[in-house]
Design an enzyme around this catalytic site. Structure first.
Site: not given
Length: 347
Positions: A162, A260
């Site tokens: 990230k 997702k």
């Protein structure tokens, strides 16, 4: 179907805790409320998980408020198109994780009725799953080094880091030093400006990064298209993808999409998005939120049809309420048995 024979839908909300704080560019959290939905009909059950994300306008409160308004949209469990139509008519664009939980529960009920795994009732092949990435979340540099070092030592061959900080270049250099042989992916979570993204492209290419996920703001398709034109690494959409219908527009700006289930409204909608992305020449990653093994299992049933997988959400938990997934470092076996292939842990 008469009211007397209609399915019963129940739910409970659990607070899931990560083993350590999980940080991205927008926030850092340790507690994730997840609502488990159970559909009961004819002596069989199906289960789903709502994993709300505030970025998409959902919270624990919205899930608990909306579920009573949508639960009776589940009628004949085999009528998947009818379920989608009823959910869309009542709430066209909002509350995707609630719709996901209901769709998951319906699909698993049908698989249980047929006595087969969900991938089979969906008509998918038993292909092995791509190796999943393991996420290195935003923290201080020493802690990010530790996360990468420990993940690599456990045998994870793919790391996703990230980014979206003022020290992104240093993070990339540190992780490459700690884990020089892993495949490395980057997720900026829409945090970079166009100038930052251009500057980071050279850094990512030099570090042999496999792809970069959502470098710019969700609505900046022109910026992503311009970045893609000069990038030496693939550009993958996440936050820019809210609905199945977004895929066509994204195909001009991105090389791939991250699907997702909780964001798209369930496994059937993710499968529609997957096929649409393929039709437009895009690569596909099956992703996840921070979810229990129930939510991860649902994604895993579709992941064999994808190029990449990012299914570590349950691995990051300290208190996963479900068991049954077979992990060997980053390699997740296709769930076995009928339905999703996971069971609730006994206290």
């Amino acid at each position: 179907m008469t009211a007397a024979t209609s399915p019963t839908v129940d739910w409970e909300t659990l607070d899931l805790h990560t083993a350590q704080p999980f940080g991205i560019a927008r926030w850092t959290h340790s507690v994730y409320p997840r609502t488990i939905v159970t559909l009961t009909h004819g002596g069989l059950t199906g289960r789903g998980e709502a994993a709300p994300n505030a970025f998409y306008g959902e919270t624990r409160g919205t899930v608990e408020a909306v579920l009573p308004l949508l639960a009776d949209a589940v009628q004949d469990p085999w009528d998947w198109d009818g379920l989608h139509a009823r959910l869309s008519a009542r709430m066209p664009y909002d509350h995707p994780s609630v719709k996901c939980a209901l769709e998951m529960a319906t699909v698993e009920w049908c698989a249980a009725r047929a006595g087969v795994p969900v991938w089979q009732v969906l008509g998918l092949s038993p292909a092995p799953l791509p190796e999943s990435s393991y996420t290195v979340s935003i923290a201080d540099l020493d802690d990010m080094r530790r996360q990468a070092r420990e993940a690599a030592a456990r045998g994870h061959g793919v790391l996703k880091v990230k980014l979206g900080t003022d020290r992104d270049e240093a993070i990339i250099a540190a992780l490459r030093e700690e884990a020089p042989h892993v495949r490395l992916r980057v997720d900026a979570n829409a945090a970079w400006t166009r100038t930052q993204a251009r500057r980071m492209l050279g850094v990512l290419e030099a570090a042999d990064v496999e792809f970069v996920e959502q470098p710019l703001a969700a609505g900046d398709l022109d910026g992503h298209a311009a970045l893609r034109a000069v990038a030496g690494v693939p550009i993958v959409a996440d936050e820019s993808l809210h609905h199945v219908g977004d895929v066509l527009a994204l195909s001009r700006a991105f090389d791939g999409v991250n699907l997702k289930l909780a964001k798209l409204g369930g496994p059937l909608q993710a499968l529609r998005a997957l096929r649409l992305a393929r039709a437009h020449g895009m690569s596909v990653m099956m992703g996840c939120m921070i979810e229990s093994s129930l939510g991860i299992a649902a994604a895993a049933h579709l992941a064999g049809a994808c190029d990449w997988a990012d299914l570590d959400g349950a691995l990051l938990l300290a208190d996963d309420p479900f068991t049954g997934l077979d992990w060997q470092a980053g390699h997740l076996a296709r769930p076995a048995g009928s339905g999703w292939g996971v069971e609730r842990r006994t206290p």
